[in-house]
Design an enzyme around this catalytic site. Structure first.
Site, PDB file in Angstrom:
ATOM      1  N   GLY A   1       0.795  -1.238   0.000  1.00 42.69           N
ATOM      2  CA  GLY A   1       0.000   0.000   0.000  1.00 42.69           C
ATOM      3  C   GLY A   1       0.818   1.274   0.000  1.00 42.69           C
ATOM      4  O   GLY A   1       0.428   2.249   0.642  1.00 42.69           O
TER       5      GLY A   1
ATOM      6  N   MET B   1      -4.992  -6.575  -6.462  1.00 42.38           N
ATOM      7  CA  MET B   1      -4.652  -7.637  -7.416  1.00 42.38           C
ATOM      8  C   MET B   1      -5.810  -8.571  -7.739  1.00 42.38           C
ATOM      9  O   MET B   1      -5.627  -9.784  -7.809  1.00 42.38           O
ATOM     10  CB  MET B   1      -3.446  -8.448  -6.879  1.00 42.38           C
ATOM     11  CG  MET B   1      -2.207  -7.620  -6.615  1.00 42.38           C
ATOM     12  SD  MET B   1      -1.650  -6.709  -8.065  1.00 42.38           S
ATOM     13  CE  MET B   1      -0.849  -8.028  -8.955  1.00 42.38           C
TER      14      MET B   1
ATOM     15  N   ILE C   1      -9.156  -9.103 -10.491  1.00 49.34           N
ATOM     16  CA  ILE C   1      -9.905  -8.608 -11.646  1.00 49.34           C
ATOM     17  C   ILE C   1     -11.324  -8.327 -11.164  1.00 49.34           C
ATOM     18  O   ILE C   1     -11.928  -9.179 -10.509  1.00 49.34           O
ATOM     19  CB  ILE C   1      -9.932  -9.659 -12.788  1.00 49.34           C
ATOM     20  CG1 ILE C   1      -8.507 -10.065 -13.166  1.00 49.34           C
ATOM     21  CG2 ILE C   1     -10.751  -9.167 -13.970  1.00 49.34           C
ATOM     22  CD1 ILE C   1      -7.818  -9.217 -14.180  1.00 49.34           C
TER      23      ILE C   1
ATOM     24  N   ASN D   1      -7.308   3.469 -11.495  1.00 47.61           N
ATOM     25  CA  ASN D   1      -6.226   2.545 -11.138  1.00 47.61           C
ATOM     26  C   ASN D   1      -4.892   3.168 -11.525  1.00 47.61           C
ATOM     27  O   ASN D   1      -4.828   4.024 -12.398  1.00 47.61           O
ATOM     28  CB  ASN D   1      -6.421   1.227 -11.915  1.00 47.61           C
ATOM     29  CG  ASN D   1      -5.355   0.198 -11.588  1.00 47.61           C
ATOM     30  OD1 ASN D   1      -4.942   0.061 -10.426  1.00 47.61           O
ATOM     31  ND2 ASN D   1      -4.889  -0.522 -12.602  1.00 47.61           N
TER      32      ASN D   1
ATOM     33  N   HIS E   1      -1.100   2.038 -12.934  1.00 45.35           N
ATOM     34  CA  HIS E   1      -0.408   0.915 -13.553  1.00 45.35           C
ATOM     35  C   HIS E   1       1.030   1.344 -13.856  1.00 45.35           C
ATOM     36  O   HIS E   1       1.248   2.437 -14.373  1.00 45.35           O
ATOM     37  CB  HIS E   1      -1.139   0.513 -14.841  1.00 45.35           C
ATOM     38  CG  HIS E   1      -0.534  -0.677 -15.510  1.00 45.35           C
ATOM     39  ND1 HIS E   1      -0.745  -1.957 -15.059  1.00 45.35           N
ATOM     40  CD2 HIS E   1       0.304  -0.772 -16.569  1.00 45.35           C
ATOM     41  CE1 HIS E   1      -0.061  -2.807 -15.817  1.00 45.35           C
ATOM     42  NE2 HIS E   1       0.574  -2.109 -16.745  1.00 45.35           N
TER      43      HIS E   1
ATOM     44  N   SER F   1       0.935   5.118 -15.340  1.00 45.40           N
ATOM     45  CA  SER F   1      -0.306   5.697 -15.872  1.00 45.40           C
ATOM     46  C   SER F   1      -1.418   5.578 -14.848  1.00 45.40           C
ATOM     47  O   SER F   1      -1.546   4.550 -14.180  1.00 45.40           O
ATOM     48  CB  SER F   1      -0.764   4.933 -17.124  1.00 45.40           C
ATOM     49  OG  SER F   1       0.288   4.784 -18.051  1.00 45.40           O
TER      50      SER F   1
ATOM     51  N   ASP G   1      -6.641  -2.839 -17.874  1.00 42.81           N
ATOM     52  CA  ASP G   1      -5.696  -1.734 -18.094  1.00 42.81           C
ATOM     53  C   ASP G   1      -5.972  -0.950 -19.376  1.00 42.81           C
ATOM     54  O   ASP G   1      -5.035  -0.517 -20.067  1.00 42.81           O
ATOM     55  CB  ASP G   1      -4.252  -2.263 -18.110  1.00 42.81           C
ATOM     56  CG  ASP G   1      -3.842  -2.885 -16.778  1.00 42.81           C
ATOM     57  OD1 ASP G   1      -4.376  -2.445 -15.747  1.00 42.81           O
ATOM     58  OD2 ASP G   1      -3.007  -3.803 -16.773  1.00 42.81           O
TER      59      ASP G   1
ATOM     60  N   ALA H   1       7.926   7.616  -8.925  1.00 39.51           N
ATOM     61  CA  ALA H   1       7.135   8.421  -9.866  1.00 39.51           C
ATOM     62  C   ALA H   1       5.637   8.193  -9.647  1.00 39.51           C
ATOM     63  O   ALA H   1       4.840   9.130  -9.716  1.00 39.51           O
ATOM     64  CB  ALA H   1       7.536   8.079 -11.297  1.00 39.51           C
ATOM     65  N   GLU H   2       5.265   6.964  -9.357  1.00 40.18           N
ATOM     66  CA  GLU H   2       3.840   6.660  -9.109  1.00 40.18           C
ATOM     67  C   GLU H   2       3.304   7.485  -7.938  1.00 40.18           C
ATOM     68  O   GLU H   2       2.195   8.003  -7.981  1.00 40.18           O
ATOM     69  CB  GLU H   2       3.660   5.170  -8.773  1.00 40.18           C
ATOM     70  CG  GLU H   2       3.835   4.244  -9.955  1.00 40.18           C
ATOM     71  CD  GLU H   2       3.577   2.790  -9.558  1.00 40.18           C
ATOM     72  OE1 GLU H   2       2.576   2.529  -8.882  1.00 40.18           O
ATOM     73  OE2 GLU H   2       4.393   1.930  -9.928  1.00 40.18           O
TER      74      GLU H   2
END
Ligand code: GRF
Length: 318
Positions: free
Chosen positions: A15, A89, A91, A106, A108, A135, A144, A172-173
Site C-alpha cells: 500500500g 490484485m 480482476i 487505477n 499501472h 499511468s 488496463d 514516480a507513481e
C-alpha cells in the site's frame, strides 16, 4: 472550502500508493478525503498503516463467498463516492464495475497502452525500452484499457534490473497518483469547469444567450432586450460550500417535495423568495448531467416567450 470527494482505496499489499494518496489528502486544499481502505487480503500490511493514520479499514477476505457483494456494501456504508485501486490484485467482475461505472481509477506501472497486465518491468527491460513510466486510468471491463487520466515518464538506465526499475517507477507513481486524482476530482468543485458544463448545455437550446445575473453566470432565452433568465449559477453564495444551478420549477409545492425527497441534491436558494427558482447541486462527482439537461430544458420551456416555446414544441412533436 469546497466539498471533498469521499474516496475509498483498495489494496492487496504494502500500500505505498495508498500511503501517497493518504498523505496528499492531509493538505487542506486536497479535493478528496480517504474514507475507507479495504481490499481482498485481510492482513495486507497497508491496512495497518491506514489504521494508524486514522482511516477506516475493512478487512475482507477475497476468497470468502459473497466477497464482491460485501465489498460493495462496505463501500456504500462508508459513503464512498470514488474508488482508487492501488495495487489491488483482483480482476473486478462486470456487475461490480457496473455499480461503480466511471468511478474507479487505477495506477499501472507502465506507459499504457504499452505493457498491460503483470510482469511489466521484465517486459520493459526485455523490449530494450529507453523510457517507461506510470499511468493513472479509468477502470473498464477490459484490463488496463480505460481512459488515461495522466502519465509520467521514467528513464530506463543502463544496468537497470527489474528491482531498480520498479523502485524508481514507484517513486514516480507516488507523485503521479495524488496529483492526477486531485486534478480529476478538483473539476467537480471548480466553478469554472462547472459553469462551462452548464453553458454548453444551456446554449445548445434555441434563442439563448449568456448574461450575468447579479454577478453570477446565467443564461436567458428570448430577445437580447426582453429575454428571461432560465438558468443561473449558484457559486458558494452566502458562505455555503457548494456550487449549484438554479432553474425554474413548477411551484412551491414541487420545490418542497423535491427538497424533502433528496435534500442532498436540491436546495431552496436563499433570498429568491417565492419565485420558483430551485437549486440543484452540481458539484458532485456523480452529477447526472442528463438530468441537469432535462431541468435546463424544462426551465427553458417555462421561460421562453410563447412564440419560441410553441415553435419548439411543434418541432419536437413533428
Ligand atoms: C504499483 O506498482 C502499482 O502500479 C501496481 O501495483 C503496485 C502496488 O504497490 N498496480 P503498492 O502496494 O502501492 O506499494
Amino acid at each position: 472550502m469546497p466539498r471533498r470527494t469521499r474516496l475509498a482505496i483498495l489494496i492487496s499489499g504494502r500500500g505505498s500508493n495508498m500511503a501517497a494518496l493518504i498523505y496528499a489528502a492531509k493538505a487542506e486544499d486536497c479535493p478528496y478525503e480517504p474514507v475507507l481502505v479495504s481490499g481482498n487480503k485481510p492482513d495486507a500490511p497497508g491496512l495497518d498503516l491506514a489504521e494508524a493514520e486514522g482511516v477506516a479499514v475493512e478487512r475482507l477476505d477475497g476468497k470468502a463467498t459473497g466477497f464482491w457483494e460485501t465489498l460493495h456494501e462496505k463501500l456504500k456504508a462508508h459513503g464512498a463516492e470514488m474508488i482508487a485501486l492501488a495495487g489491488f490484485m483482483r480482476i473486478i467482475p462486470r456487475d461490480f464495475l457496473e455499480k461503480w461505472d466511471g468511478k474507479i481509477v487505477n495506477i499501472h506501472p507502465s506507459l499504457l497502452p504499452k505493457h498491460k497486465g503483470i510482469g511489466v518491468h521484465e517486459a520493459v527491460l526485455e523490449a530494450g525500452e529507453k523510457v517507461t513510466g506510470a499511468s493513472v486510468h479509468k477502470v473498464i471491463p477490459k484490463l488496463d484499457s480505460g481512459n488515461i487520466l495522466g502519465q509520467v515518464e521514467v528513464a530506463v538506465m543502463p544496468g537497470d534490473t527489474v528491482e531498480t526499475l520498479a523502485d524508481r517507477v514507484l517513486i514516480a507513481e507516488h507523485q503521479l497518483y495524488p496529483k492526477v486524482l486531485s486534478d480529476y476530482l478538483g473539476r467537480f468543485s471548480d466553478p469554472e469547469w462547472l459553469t462551462e458544463q452548464v453553458a454548453q448545455r444551456a446554449l445548445a437550446l434555441p434563442e439563448t444567450l449568456a448574461k450575468t445575473s447579479h454577478g453570477s453566470p446565467a443564461w436567458r432565452v428570448g430577445s437580447k432586450s426582453s429575454g428571461k433568465f432560465f438558468a443561473i449559477m449558484w457559486i458558494r453564495h452566502h458562505g455555503e460550500d457548494h456550487v449549484g444551478l438554479l432553474v425554474k420549477c413548477a411551484g412551491q409545492d414541487e420545490m418542497a417535495g423535491l427538497i424533502e425527497a433528496d435534500p442532498d441534491l436540491y436546495f431552496r436558494p436563499q433570498y429568491y423568495g417565492p419565485s420558483n427558482w430551485i437549486g440543484i447541486r452540481i458539484d458532485r462527482p456523480d452529477t447526472d448531467w442528463e438530468h441537469i439537461e432535462s431541468w435546463l430544458y424544462r426551465s427553458w420551456v417555462e421561460c421562453a416567450p410563447a412564440r419560441v416555446a410553441k415553435l419548439h414544441k411543434a418541432a419536437a412533436e413533428f
